[in-house]
Design a protein around this motif. Structure first.
Motif, PDB file in Angstrom:
ATOM      1  N   ALA A  29       0.826  -1.201   0.000  1.00 55.17           N
ATOM      2  CA  ALA A  29       0.000   0.000   0.000  1.00 55.17           C
ATOM      3  C   ALA A  29       0.860   1.250   0.000  1.00 55.17           C
ATOM      4  O   ALA A  29       0.466   2.286  -0.507  1.00 55.17           O
ATOM      5  N   ALA A  37      -5.753   4.190  -1.469  1.00 59.29           N
ATOM      6  CA  ALA A  37      -6.006   2.800  -1.107  1.00 59.29           C
ATOM      7  C   ALA A  37      -5.937   1.960  -2.377  1.00 59.29           C
ATOM      8  O   ALA A  37      -6.071   2.473  -3.490  1.00 59.29           O
ATOM      9  N   ARG A  38      -5.715   0.689  -2.249  1.00 60.48           N
ATOM     10  CA  ARG A  38      -5.568  -0.189  -3.405  1.00 60.48           C
ATOM     11  C   ARG A  38      -6.826  -0.181  -4.270  1.00 60.48           C
ATOM     12  O   ARG A  38      -6.747  -0.148  -5.492  1.00 60.48           O
ATOM     13  N   GLU A  40      -9.061   2.240  -4.540  1.00 62.77           N
ATOM     14  CA  GLU A  40      -9.155   3.528  -5.230  1.00 62.77           C
ATOM     15  C   GLU A  40      -8.217   3.571  -6.427  1.00 62.77           C
ATOM     16  O   GLU A  40      -8.574   4.084  -7.488  1.00 62.77           O
TER      17      GLU A  40
END
Length: 153
Positions: A29, A37-38, A40
């Motif tokens: 991350a 965030a992953r 997003e």
């Protein structure tokens, strides 16, 4: 080339042989840009891809429209067709409808061509109405004016 810049950088740093490598991070991350965030980040990448696909489709459509116009004009003026135009239309999905403004351009030129033959007859009819004596007198009057103004003639 890279070795040249590396040597120049080392000489600039004073000959230090340190490599500015950071320790690999365990957390994936942390590698994402701007602290996203992953989920997003994946959504952002998906939106970018969808936008690119949409732009590519619109570009292919416009290229196909231009190729169609070229094909119509070549057909109209009895010119040799180009295989690339047919390929561009095929890439865009086959049947391409021209926008109204492009279709109007193609059709208006057809009307002008048809009117051109009638225009020649109209010109010949108007030519009969011209009084040649009046035209000749007017031309000679213009020559006389030039002779008066110009000493060389």
């Amino acid at each position: 080339m890279a070795s040249f810049f590396t040597a120049a950088l080392k000489s600039f740093q004073g000959g230090k042989d340190e490599s500015p490598k950071a320790a690999p991070k365990e957390d994936k991350a942390a590698a994402l840009p701007n602290g996203m965030a992953r989920e997003e980040f994946e959504e952002y990448q998906r939106q970018l891809l969808e936008g690119k696909i949409e732009r590519d489709k619109m570009f292919a459509q416009r290229k196909a429209e231009r190729a169609t116009v070229r094909m119509h004009l070549r057909d109209k003026y009895h010119l040799a067709q180009d295989e690339r135009d047919g390929a561009q239309v095929h890439v865009a999905g086959g049947a391409v409808e021209l926008p109204q403004d492009l279709a109007a351009m193609v059709h208006s030129e057809k009307e002008e061509e048809e009117d051109g033959s009638a225009g020649a007859f109209t010109f010949l009819a108007k030519l009969r109405e011209v009084e040649l004596r009046a035209l000749r007198d007017r031309a000679l009057g213009g020559v006389d004016e030039v002779k008066e103004k110009c000493a060389l003639m």
